[in-house]
Write a protein that holds these residues in place. Structure first.
Motif, PDB file in Angstrom:
ATOM      1  N   GLU A 114      -0.602  13.749  -5.748  1.00 38.82           N
ATOM      2  CA  GLU A 114       0.690  14.084  -6.332  1.00 38.82           C
ATOM      3  C   GLU A 114       1.776  13.873  -5.481  1.00 38.82           C
ATOM      4  O   GLU A 114       1.661  14.027  -4.236  1.00 38.82           O
ATOM      5  CB  GLU A 114       0.576  15.554  -6.904  1.00 38.82           C
ATOM      6  CG  GLU A 114       1.691  15.938  -7.712  1.00 38.82           C
ATOM      7  CD  GLU A 114       1.473  17.430  -8.337  1.00 38.82           C
ATOM      8  OE1 GLU A 114       2.571  18.147  -8.302  1.00 38.82           O
ATOM      9  OE2 GLU A 114       0.204  17.853  -8.293  1.00 38.82           O
ATOM     10  N   GLY A 115       2.786  13.402  -5.798  1.00 40.44           N
ATOM     11  CA  GLY A 115       3.751  12.769  -5.088  1.00 40.44           C
ATOM     12  C   GLY A 115       3.815  11.510  -4.657  1.00 40.44           C
ATOM     13  O   GLY A 115       5.012  10.888  -4.137  1.00 40.44           O
ATOM     14  N   PHE A 116       2.603  10.602  -4.491  1.00 44.51           N
ATOM     15  CA  PHE A 116       2.477   9.358  -4.130  1.00 44.51           C
ATOM     16  C   PHE A 116       3.023   8.654  -5.366  1.00 44.51           C
ATOM     17  O   PHE A 116       2.937   8.986  -6.486  1.00 44.51           O
ATOM     18  CB  PHE A 116       1.040   9.170  -3.909  1.00 44.51           C
ATOM     19  CG  PHE A 116       0.729   7.904  -3.198  1.00 44.51           C
ATOM     20  CD1 PHE A 116       1.178   8.004  -1.685  1.00 44.51           C
ATOM     21  CD2 PHE A 116       0.122   6.802  -3.894  1.00 44.51           C
ATOM     22  CE1 PHE A 116       0.909   6.609  -1.213  1.00 44.51           C
ATOM     23  CE2 PHE A 116      -0.265   5.482  -3.118  1.00 44.51           C
ATOM     24  CZ  PHE A 116       0.343   5.463  -1.862  1.00 44.51           C
ATOM     25  N   PRO A 117       3.354   7.364  -4.905  1.00 45.21           N
ATOM     26  CA  PRO A 117       4.100   6.367  -6.038  1.00 45.21           C
ATOM     27  C   PRO A 117       3.099   6.308  -7.328  1.00 45.21           C
ATOM     28  O   PRO A 117       3.489   6.036  -8.560  1.00 45.21           O
ATOM     29  CB  PRO A 117       4.569   5.209  -5.494  1.00 45.21           C
ATOM     30  CG  PRO A 117       4.668   5.489  -4.092  1.00 45.21           C
ATOM     31  CD  PRO A 117       3.800   6.682  -3.781  1.00 45.21           C
ATOM     32  N   TYR A 118       1.823   6.259  -7.088  1.00 46.42           N
ATOM     33  CA  TYR A 118       0.939   5.760  -7.884  1.00 46.42           C
ATOM     34  C   TYR A 118      -0.241   7.092  -8.301  1.00 46.42           C
ATOM     35  O   TYR A 118      -1.341   6.987  -8.557  1.00 46.42           O
ATOM     36  CB  TYR A 118      -0.031   4.439  -7.527  1.00 46.42           C
ATOM     37  CG  TYR A 118       0.913   3.651  -7.005  1.00 46.42           C
ATOM     38  CD1 TYR A 118       1.806   3.083  -7.897  1.00 46.42           C
ATOM     39  CD2 TYR A 118       0.746   3.121  -5.763  1.00 46.42           C
ATOM     40  CE1 TYR A 118       2.683   1.866  -7.133  1.00 46.42           C
ATOM     41  CE2 TYR A 118       1.610   2.144  -5.178  1.00 46.42           C
ATOM     42  CZ  TYR A 118       2.305   1.666  -5.947  1.00 46.42           C
ATOM     43  OH  TYR A 118       3.522   0.650  -5.399  1.00 46.42           O
ATOM     44  N   ASP A 163      -5.973  -2.183 -11.649  1.00 45.94           N
ATOM     45  CA  ASP A 163      -4.418  -2.415 -12.418  1.00 45.94           C
ATOM     46  C   ASP A 163      -3.377  -1.283 -11.859  1.00 45.94           C
ATOM     47  O   ASP A 163      -2.331  -1.655 -11.840  1.00 45.94           O
ATOM     48  CB  ASP A 163      -4.553  -2.317 -13.779  1.00 45.94           C
ATOM     49  CG  ASP A 163      -5.318  -3.586 -14.474  1.00 45.94           C
ATOM     50  OD1 ASP A 163      -5.529  -4.684 -13.593  1.00 45.94           O
ATOM     51  OD2 ASP A 163      -5.747  -3.524 -15.469  1.00 45.94           O
ATOM     52  N   GLY A 164      -4.049   0.004 -11.793  1.00 50.39           N
ATOM     53  CA  GLY A 164      -3.049   0.966 -11.673  1.00 50.39           C
ATOM     54  C   GLY A 164      -2.650   1.221 -10.178  1.00 50.39           C
ATOM     55  O   GLY A 164      -1.234   1.816  -9.996  1.00 50.39           O
ATOM     56  N   VAL A 165      -3.284   0.934  -9.213  1.00 49.34           N
ATOM     57  CA  VAL A 165      -3.145   1.148  -7.949  1.00 49.34           C
ATOM     58  C   VAL A 165      -3.018  -0.282  -6.973  1.00 49.34           C
ATOM     59  O   VAL A 165      -1.887  -0.633  -6.597  1.00 49.34           O
ATOM     60  CB  VAL A 165      -4.191   2.051  -7.051  1.00 49.34           C
ATOM     61  CG1 VAL A 165      -3.928   2.298  -5.625  1.00 49.34           C
ATOM     62  CG2 VAL A 165      -4.186   3.231  -7.887  1.00 49.34           C
ATOM     63  N   PHE A 166      -4.215  -1.070  -6.835  1.00 55.55           N
ATOM     64  CA  PHE A 166      -3.976  -2.152  -6.023  1.00 55.55           C
ATOM     65  C   PHE A 166      -3.396  -3.279  -6.313  1.00 55.55           C
ATOM     66  O   PHE A 166      -2.823  -3.901  -5.514  1.00 55.55           O
ATOM     67  CB  PHE A 166      -5.553  -2.434  -5.783  1.00 55.55           C
ATOM     68  CG  PHE A 166      -6.472  -1.516  -5.046  1.00 55.55           C
ATOM     69  CD1 PHE A 166      -6.194  -1.447  -3.504  1.00 55.55           C
ATOM     70  CD2 PHE A 166      -7.110  -0.595  -5.611  1.00 55.55           C
ATOM     71  CE1 PHE A 166      -6.779  -0.349  -2.765  1.00 55.55           C
ATOM     72  CE2 PHE A 166      -7.992   0.408  -4.910  1.00 55.55           C
ATOM     73  CZ  PHE A 166      -7.704   0.467  -3.740  1.00 55.55           C
ATOM     74  N   ARG A 167      -3.292  -3.760  -7.681  1.00 57.83           N
ATOM     75  CA  ARG A 167      -2.370  -4.721  -8.068  1.00 57.83           C
ATOM     76  C   ARG A 167      -0.926  -4.255  -7.712  1.00 57.83           C
ATOM     77  O   ARG A 167      -0.176  -5.317  -7.213  1.00 57.83           O
ATOM     78  CB  ARG A 167      -2.436  -5.008  -9.452  1.00 57.83           C
ATOM     79  CG  ARG A 167      -3.714  -5.935  -9.687  1.00 57.83           C
ATOM     80  CD  ARG A 167      -3.500  -6.748 -11.050  1.00 57.83           C
ATOM     81  NE  ARG A 167      -4.632  -7.419 -11.091  1.00 57.83           N
ATOM     82  CZ  ARG A 167      -5.752  -7.363 -11.755  1.00 57.83           C
ATOM     83  NH1 ARG A 167      -5.911  -6.284 -12.511  1.00 57.83           N
ATOM     84  NH2 ARG A 167      -6.772  -7.954 -11.664  1.00 57.83           N
ATOM     85  N   ARG A 168      -0.658  -3.122  -8.065  1.00 55.26           N
ATOM     86  CA  ARG A 168       0.897  -2.655  -7.754  1.00 55.26           C
ATOM     87  C   ARG A 168       1.016  -2.479  -6.110  1.00 55.26           C
ATOM     88  O   ARG A 168       2.129  -3.048  -5.676  1.00 55.26           O
ATOM     89  CB  ARG A 168       1.125  -1.270  -8.484  1.00 55.26           C
ATOM     90  CG  ARG A 168       1.041  -1.128  -9.870  1.00 55.26           C
ATOM     91  CD  ARG A 168       1.099   0.028 -10.437  1.00 55.26           C
ATOM     92  NE  ARG A 168       2.209   0.718 -10.261  1.00 55.26           N
ATOM     93  CZ  ARG A 168       2.679   1.940 -10.492  1.00 55.26           C
ATOM     94  NH1 ARG A 168       1.771   2.780 -11.118  1.00 55.26           N
ATOM     95  NH2 ARG A 168       3.931   2.621 -10.287  1.00 55.26           N
ATOM     96  N   LEU A 169       0.127  -2.250  -5.474  1.00 58.09           N
ATOM     97  CA  LEU A 169       0.131  -2.244  -3.823  1.00 58.09           C
ATOM     98  C   LEU A 169       0.468  -3.707  -3.376  1.00 58.09           C
ATOM     99  O   LEU A 169       1.504  -4.017  -2.607  1.00 58.09           O
ATOM    100  CB  LEU A 169      -0.775  -1.639  -3.066  1.00 58.09           C
ATOM    101  CG  LEU A 169      -1.037  -0.077  -3.393  1.00 58.09           C
ATOM    102  CD1 LEU A 169      -2.467   0.152  -2.560  1.00 58.09           C
ATOM    103  CD2 LEU A 169       0.053   0.520  -2.748  1.00 58.09           C
ATOM    104  N   GLY A 170      -0.053  -4.375  -3.929  1.00 54.27           N
ATOM    105  CA  GLY A 170      -0.098  -5.794  -3.730  1.00 54.27           C
ATOM    106  C   GLY A 170       1.256  -6.481  -4.345  1.00 54.27           C
ATOM    107  O   GLY A 170       1.725  -7.364  -3.495  1.00 54.27           O
ATOM    108  N   SER A 171       1.874  -6.128  -5.344  1.00 51.07           N
ATOM    109  CA  SER A 171       3.083  -6.827  -5.600  1.00 51.07           C
ATOM    110  C   SER A 171       4.181  -6.061  -5.384  1.00 51.07           C
ATOM    111  O   SER A 171       5.483  -6.771  -5.334  1.00 51.07           O
ATOM    112  CB  SER A 171       3.024  -6.880  -7.296  1.00 51.07           C
ATOM    113  OG  SER A 171       2.850  -5.499  -7.756  1.00 51.07           O
TER     114      SER A 171
END
Length: 134
Positions: free
Chosen positions: A42-46, A58-66
């Protein structure tokens, strides 16, 4: 649980942190249970719990990468206890939208069954991460 099983679990998790990002991602995907439950703090962007490899990627690793440049999770300590492995380390990276960098300590607690990650819970100093977002 035998000592051999513990070191195998430890090696399984170690293999998801200590190579190139491509190797780490490939290794992680290979050891995720089809119904893995992955909880970002909780409090983390994802923040939230992702169920299944696709939701997690999709919800975490692609977002971290982009959304980040140079995002890393560098582990300094692993602890194995039966079917659980903990990884302690430091996140770092630059958030693209703001150009701000961050470093933040984290702990990841994995539960493993039959050579597959069935659960991961993230613990992180989210204040240090969210400062980079604004």
């Amino acid at each position: 649980c035998s000592g051999v099983e513990m070191s195998t679990n430890l090696e399984l998790i170690r293999g998801t942190y200590e190579g190139s990002s491509e190797d780490n991602g490939r290794n992680l995907r290979a050891v995720l249970s089809p119904d893995v439950e992955w909880t970002e703090a909780e409090g983390f962007p994802y923040a939230g719990t992702y169920v299944g490899p696709e939701a997690l990627i999709d919800g975490v690793f692609r977002r971290l990468g982009s959304e980040w440049t140079g995002y890393r999770a560098d582990v300094h300590t692993y602890i194995a206890d039966g079917d659980r492995v903990a990884a302690f380390g430091v996140y770092s990276g630059t958030y693209n939208a703001t150009g701000k960098s961050m470093t933040a300590p984290f702990a990841h607690l994995y539960q493993i069954k039959d050579g597959k990650v069935i659960r991961m819970t993230q613990y992180v100093d989210t204040v240090l991460v969210t400062r980079a977002l604004s």
